[in-house]
Design an enzyme around this catalytic site. Structure first.
Site, PDB file in Angstrom:
ATOM      1  N   GLY A 107       4.011   7.856   2.857  1.00  0.00           N
ATOM      2  CA  GLY A 107       4.959   6.763   2.759  1.00  0.00           C
ATOM      3  C   GLY A 107       4.332   5.507   2.181  1.00  0.00           C
TER       4      GLY A 107
ATOM      5  N   VAL B 269       3.728   1.152   2.712  1.00  0.00           N
ATOM      6  CA  VAL B 269       3.577   0.103   3.720  1.00  0.00           C
ATOM      7  C   VAL B 269       4.066  -1.205   3.111  1.00  0.00           C
ATOM      8  CG1 VAL B 269       1.995  -1.154   5.206  1.00  0.00           C
ATOM      9  CG2 VAL B 269       1.636   1.287   4.782  1.00  0.00           C
TER      10      VAL B 269
ATOM     11  N   ASP C 206      -8.569  11.916  14.084  1.00  0.00           N
ATOM     12  CA  ASP C 206      -8.767  11.545  12.670  1.00  0.00           C
ATOM     13  C   ASP C 206      -9.237  10.096  12.562  1.00  0.00           C
ATOM     14  OD1 ASP C 206      -8.871  11.755   9.958  1.00  0.00           O
ATOM     15  OD2 ASP C 206      -6.718  11.555   9.622  1.00  0.00           O
TER      16      ASP C 206
ATOM     17  N   GLY D 216       0.825  -1.202   0.000  1.00  0.00           N
ATOM     18  CA  GLY D 216       0.000   0.000   0.000  1.00  0.00           C
ATOM     19  C   GLY D 216       0.851   1.239   0.000  1.00  0.00           C
ATOM     20  N   THR D 217       0.239   2.348  -0.409  1.00  0.00           N
ATOM     21  CA  THR D 217       0.959   3.608  -0.426  1.00  0.00           C
ATOM     22  C   THR D 217       0.015   4.733  -0.071  1.00  0.00           C
ATOM     23  OG1 THR D 217       2.291   5.098  -1.789  1.00  0.00           O
ATOM     24  CG2 THR D 217       0.501   3.958  -2.888  1.00  0.00           C
ATOM     25  N   GLY D 218       0.564   5.816   0.478  1.00  0.00           N
ATOM     26  CA  GLY D 218      -0.213   6.987   0.867  1.00  0.00           C
ATOM     27  C   GLY D 218       0.570   8.247   0.610  1.00  0.00           C
TER      28      GLY D 218
ATOM     29  N   LYS E 219       5.825   0.728   7.886  1.00  0.00           N
ATOM     30  CA  LYS E 219       5.460   1.965   7.175  1.00  0.00           C
ATOM     31  C   LYS E 219       6.695   2.846   7.066  1.00  0.00           C
ATOM     32  CE  LYS E 219       2.829   5.222   9.048  1.00  0.00           C
ATOM     33  NZ  LYS E 219       1.626   5.905   9.542  1.00  0.00           N
TER      34      LYS E 219
END
Length: 496
Positions: free
Chosen positions: A321, A323, A437, A316-318, A337
């Site tokens: 960064g 994961v 959040d 995964g990515t955000g 992460k």
């Protein structure tokens, strides 16, 4: 003295003097004119509260929040003003006249509440090296003028509403090493030029196209993880080899049998060696610490298990960064992460990283993700968590198959688990902790569909002996209505 001058008539000498003087005057006047154009663009954008600054002359702009200049006072870096980011005001991207900033090198406008399309004039920023427009409400197509950004190294447009096809010109940018177009409405097929970009670069290229509406087969040479969440993308099947000549089969069988015998001998030898070998402690130093497992896991061990953070381990990515799923030698699997290099240099990201480490190291609850370790170094930073097999609640709800499997009884259990975790944070922790959040992206699910709250980067500790006030933080659609920006016409939604 040059004898050529003596051969000139008086009229020719005077004409040469006038031409030279005109060139010099133009060179001197060009810089103030450019500075005035930059100042006018900043003042007319409406992004900065002019009343908060004492605007006396053009040079005072260099002291405004989010603006940096070079030695002659020309703007080289524009970041989203901090109060604009926290107030979540809504502005059209086109209100900032980009063509005025001929010396601009970095444009960082993530989570700035920007709407409208990306202006075609962005192609005039020929000195631009860093472009981040993520987490906004930008729509329309990616302009083809972006091919003029020959010095660009980073383009991050994730979490917007951008549509259209991916311009093939992106694959021909010579210095591009990070391209993130995930979480948009892009459609069509992946240009072959992006595959060539990955293959022709000597250094790794970070390419993220997940959660769009792309279709067609995955181009050969493109890692499948880059296209997660594109349901119409076809994963190519490996063709089984066909042996037409019968005489090849005996040779093949003998080769396979020999290889299997060799593997068995090696496994037996290694098992015997491990059985009689004395345990050796791994190095740890002062870079890495971990509390949950027996012994210590060294920084070098993590690098070895991920093959230097090879992207095949990325799940995964955000915005901040990637994961990674990391299998450890003891059989455990953890989630790692790792912050992007350019994010680690941001003071805000550094504060968020330290806050998450500080908060998670003090709490323990069955519905709060367990922090197993961290690495804090000037060149690399990452966090290690307990691995959640089902991923985020957001990804489950937006997957048609898993959303059906997540029937109502499981959803009620998820709500109860999150409620228990929030009650623990607010009433059982000393001092109390406010997450700020709680969104579906920050709720992770294990193999038993049990929820775990994650991402404590914006969390705050409340002190008993003084008043506590925090700025508005969180994800649109999850912030309390009374404190969210009512003027914003577009909010995030939840399929729950």
């Amino acid at each position: 003295m040059n004898p050529f001058i003596f051969n000139l008539h008086g009229t020719e000498i005077w004409s040469a003097f006038l031409i030279t003087s005109n060139v010099i005057l133009r060179a001197i006047a060009s810089t103030p004119l450019e500075l005035e154009m930059e100042a006018s663009a900043i003042l007319n954008s409406g992004w900065w509260n002019i009343s908060d600054y004492n605007y006396n002359d053009i040079s005072s702009l260099c002291e405004w929040n989010g603006i940096s200049c070079n030695h002659i006072g020309s703007i080289t870096k524009i970041k989203c003003p901090c109060y604009l980011r926290y107030e979540k005001a809504f502005h059209q991207f086109s209100s900032l006249k980009l063509s005025a900033f001929q010396n601009l090198e970095r444009l960082d406008l993530w989570s700035c509440g920007l709407g409208g399309s990306i202006p075609f004039e962005i192609g005039n920023l020929t000195k631009l090296t860093f472009l981040v427009l993520s987490h906004n409400f930008l729509n329309g197509e990616i302009p083809f003028s972006i091919e003029n950004l020959g010095k660009i190294t980073t383009i991050d447009l994730n979490h917007n509403l951008i549509s259209g096809e991916i311009p093939p010109q992106l694959g021909y940018l010579p210095n591009l090493n990070t391209l993130d177009l995930s979480d948009n409405n892009l459609y069509g097929m992946v240009p072959q030029s992006l595959v060539l970009l990955l293959q022709n670069k000597s250094e790794p290229v970070n390419l993220f196209l997940s959660y769009n509406n792309l279709k067609g087969p995955i181009p050969y040479g493109l890692p499948p993880y880059t296209l997660l969440g594109n349901k119409d993308v076809l994963v190519p099947r490996k063709k089984k080899p066909i042996y037409q000549q019968a005489k090849i089969l005996p040779i093949l069988i003998c080769s396979i049998a020999s290889f299997l015998i060799l593997v068995c001998v090696m496994l037996i030898h290694n098992a015997t060696k491990k059985k009689h070998a004395k345990p050796i402690a791994t190095k740890n130093g002062d870079l890495f610490s971990i509390w949950n497992y027996d012994g210590h896991i060294a920084y070098e061990d993590i690098i070895k298990e991920t093959e230097g953070f090879d992207m095949k381990y990325c799940v995964g990515t955000g915005a901040y960064g990637c994961v990674y799923k990391v299998p450890l030698p003891n059989g455990k699997v953890v989630a790692l992460k790792k912050l992007h290099g350019f994010v680690a240099e941001d003071p805000t990201a550094d504060e968020s990283f330290r806050s998450e480490v500080d908060v998670l190291s003090k709490i323990k609850h069955r519905h709060i993700v367990k922090l197993l370790g961290f690495c804090m170094h000037k060149r690399i930073r990452f966090l290690i968590y307990e691995y959640m097999e089902k991923g985020s609640l957001f990804s489950v709800l937006y997957d048609d198959v898993e959303a059906i499997e997540l029937e109502w009884r499981k959803r009620v259990n998820i709500i109860k688990g999150i409620a228990h975790a929030l009650s623990y944070l607010h009433h059982d922790c000393i001092p109390p902790i406010v997450h700020r959040d709680i969104s579906s992206s920050n709720i992770l699910l294990n193999s038993e569909w049990e929820p775990n709250i994650s991402d404590f980067g914006t969390a705050r500790l409340l002190k008993y002996d003084c008043s506590n006030r925090t700025i508005v933080a969180g994800t649109y659609g999850y912030i309390a209505p009374e404190i969210s920006d009512q003027s914003c016409p577009l909010k995030s939604f939840v399929r729950f």
